[in-house]
Design a protein around this motif. Structure first.
Motif, mmCIF file in Angstrom:
data_model
loop_
_atom_site.group_PDB
_atom_site.id
_atom_site.type_symbol
_atom_site.label_atom_id
_atom_site.label_comp_id
_atom_site.label_asym_id
_atom_site.label_seq_id
_atom_site.Cartn_x
_atom_site.Cartn_y
_atom_site.Cartn_z
ATOM 1 N N CYS A 44 2.196 -4.087 9.457
ATOM 2 C CA CYS A 44 0.884 -3.859 8.856
ATOM 3 C C CYS A 44 0.600 -4.973 7.844
ATOM 4 O O CYS A 44 1.488 -5.358 7.082
ATOM 5 N N PRO A 45 -0.622 -5.498 7.810
ATOM 6 C CA PRO A 45 -0.930 -6.589 6.884
ATOM 7 C C PRO A 45 -0.856 -6.220 5.403
ATOM 8 O O PRO A 45 -0.781 -7.095 4.562
ATOM 9 N N ILE A 46 -0.885 -4.928 5.076
ATOM 10 C CA ILE A 46 -0.755 -4.519 3.677
ATOM 11 C C ILE A 46 0.555 -3.768 3.501
ATOM 12 O O ILE A 46 1.117 -3.230 4.441
ATOM 13 N N ASP A 47 1.050 -3.725 2.257
ATOM 14 C CA ASP A 47 2.363 -3.144 1.997
ATOM 15 C C ASP A 47 2.333 -1.682 1.585
ATOM 16 O O ASP A 47 3.295 -0.959 1.790
ATOM 17 N N GLY A 48 1.241 -1.235 0.971
ATOM 18 C CA GLY A 48 1.178 0.151 0.540
ATOM 19 C C GLY A 48 -0.255 0.626 0.408
ATOM 20 O O GLY A 48 -1.177 -0.174 0.289
ATOM 21 N N LEU A 49 -0.420 1.965 0.442
ATOM 22 C CA LEU A 49 -1.758 2.525 0.256
ATOM 23 C C LEU A 49 -1.679 3.918 -0.327
ATOM 24 O O LEU A 49 -0.665 4.601 -0.218
ATOM 25 N N CYS A 50 -2.775 4.304 -0.971
ATOM 26 C CA CYS A 50 -2.924 5.639 -1.550
ATOM 27 C C CYS A 50 -4.286 6.152 -1.108
ATOM 28 O O CYS A 50 -5.320 5.667 -1.583
ATOM 29 N N ARG A 51 -4.290 7.115 -0.187
ATOM 30 C CA ARG A 51 -5.549 7.615 0.372
ATOM 31 C C ARG A 51 -6.378 8.393 -0.649
ATOM 32 O O ARG A 51 -7.603 8.324 -0.632
ATOM 33 N N GLU A 52 -5.715 9.129 -1.555
ATOM 34 C CA GLU A 52 -6.464 9.937 -2.528
ATOM 35 C C GLU A 52 -7.337 9.077 -3.431
ATOM 36 O O GLU A 52 -8.457 9.438 -3.759
ATOM 37 N N ASN A 53 -6.812 7.937 -3.876
ATOM 38 C CA ASN A 53 -7.535 7.074 -4.803
ATOM 39 C C ASN A 53 -8.159 5.846 -4.138
ATOM 40 O O ASN A 53 -8.730 5.001 -4.823
ATOM 41 N N LYS A 54 -8.023 5.747 -2.815
ATOM 42 C CA LYS A 54 -8.528 4.599 -2.063
ATOM 43 C C LYS A 54 -8.010 3.283 -2.653
ATOM 44 O O LYS A 54 -8.775 2.398 -3.049
ATOM 45 N N VAL A 55 -6.685 3.188 -2.709
ATOM 46 C CA VAL A 55 -6.022 2.019 -3.278
ATOM 47 C C VAL A 55 -5.139 1.365 -2.215
ATOM 48 O O VAL A 55 -4.386 2.048 -1.520
ATOM 49 N N LEU A 56 -5.245 0.038 -2.101
ATOM 50 C CA LEU A 56 -4.375 -0.758 -1.243
ATOM 51 C C LEU A 56 -3.489 -1.614 -2.132
ATOM 52 O O LEU A 56 -3.915 -2.050 -3.206
ATOM 53 N N LEU A 57 -2.271 -1.878 -1.676
ATOM 54 C CA LEU A 57 -1.341 -2.696 -2.440
ATOM 55 C C LEU A 57 -0.735 -3.758 -1.541
ATOM 56 O O LEU A 57 -0.221 -3.450 -0.463
ATOM 57 N N GLU A 58 -0.817 -4.997 -1.983
ATOM 58 C CA GLU A 58 -0.178 -6.115 -1.294
ATOM 59 C C GLU A 58 0.826 -6.740 -2.243
ATOM 60 O O GLU A 58 0.508 -6.982 -3.415
ATOM 61 N N ILE A 59 2.027 -6.975 -1.763
ATOM 62 C CA ILE A 59 3.096 -7.537 -2.591
ATOM 63 C C ILE A 59 3.460 -8.912 -2.052
ATOM 64 O O ILE A 59 3.770 -9.056 -0.869
ATOM 65 N N LYS A 60 3.414 -9.907 -2.922
ATOM 66 C CA LYS A 60 3.786 -11.271 -2.570
ATOM 67 C C LYS A 60 5.019 -11.642 -3.391
ATOM 68 O O LYS A 60 5.042 -11.438 -4.602
ATOM 69 N N THR A 61 6.028 -12.185 -2.743
ATOM 70 C CA THR A 61 7.264 -12.575 -3.418
ATOM 71 C C THR A 61 7.311 -14.090 -3.547
ATOM 72 O O THR A 61 7.125 -14.806 -2.572
ATOM 73 N N GLN A 62 7.554 -14.549 -4.760
ATOM 74 C CA GLN A 62 7.643 -15.985 -5.031
ATOM 75 C C GLN A 62 9.027 -16.304 -5.587
ATOM 76 O O GLN A 62 9.474 -15.659 -6.516
ATOM 77 N N LYS A 63 9.695 -17.284 -5.034
ATOM 78 C CA LYS A 63 11.018 -17.704 -5.504
ATOM 79 C C LYS A 63 10.873 -18.849 -6.495
ATOM 80 O O LYS A 63 11.291 -19.980 -6.245
ATOM 81 N N GLN A 64 10.216 -18.558 -7.604
ATOM 82 C CA GLN A 64 9.988 -19.530 -8.672
ATOM 83 C C GLN A 64 9.611 -18.749 -9.918
ATOM 84 O O GLN A 64 9.443 -17.540 -9.858
#
Length: 139
Positions: A44-64
Motif C-alpha cells: 500500500c502506498p501509505i503506511d497507516g490510517l485512522c478511519r474515525e478521524n480520516k487521518v493518513l500517515l506516511e513514514i519516510k526513513t532517512q539515514k542521515q
C-alpha cells in the motif's frame, strides 16, 4: 549463493522497517491522540490510517541527521495518491532521521517546491516535493 544473500538482506530489511513503522505509529498516536493502525497490505502506498478521524500517515526513513539538508523529501506520486483516493482526509508525513523524528501535516492546498527530476540511477528520477525544514515539527 548470491540470491540467498540478497533474499536474507531483503527479509531483514523488511523486518526492521516494519518494526520501525510500528514504533513510529505508536509514538504518533500517543503524541496526537489518534488511533492510526498499520495498513495490512505491505505494498500500500501509505503506511497507516485512522478511519474515525480520516487521518493518513506516511513514514519516510532517512539515514542521515536532520540538519544535513534544508528540506524533507516526499515523492509526488504519494501525495497524488492520497489526494485522489482520500480527498478529504488529512495526511501526516513523518520523517525519521538518525537524530530525531519530524512530522508535517499536509493540507490539500499545500504547494511546496516540486523538483521535477529528483532521485538517483538506482531508483530512477521522479518528481518529488521538497518541504522546508522550517515547516516541520519535531516530535
Amino acid at each position: 549463493m548470491r540470491g540467498k544473500i540478497n533474499n536474507f538482506y531483503l527479509k531483514e530489511k523488511y523486518r526492521m522497517t516494519r518494526t520501525l513503522e510500528k514504533s513510529v505509529i505508536s509514538k504518533f498516536n500517543e503524541t496526537f491522540g489518534f488511533t492510526v493502525s498499520k495498513t495490512a497490505d505491505q505494498y500500500c502506498p501509505i503506511d497507516g490510517l485512522c478511519r474515525e478521524n480520516k487521518v493518513l500517515l506516511e513514514i519516510k526513513t532517512q539515514k542521515q541527521n536532520f540538519d544535513d539538508f534544508h528540506t524533507c523529501v516526499i515523492g509526488k506520486d504519494k501525495i497524488d495518491y492520497c489526494r485522489r483516493k482520500y480527498p478529504d482526509w488529512t495526511l501526516y508525513v513523518v520523517w525519521t532521521y538518525d537524530d530525531q523524528s519530524v512530522v508535517y501535516q499536509w493540507n490539500k492546498l499545500d504547494n511546496h517546491f516540486l523538483h521535477p527530476r529528483f532521485g538517483n540511477k538506482k531508483y530512477g528520477f521522479k518528481p518529488h516535493y521538497m518541504v522546508s525544514n522550517n515547516c516541520v515539527k519535531s516530535f
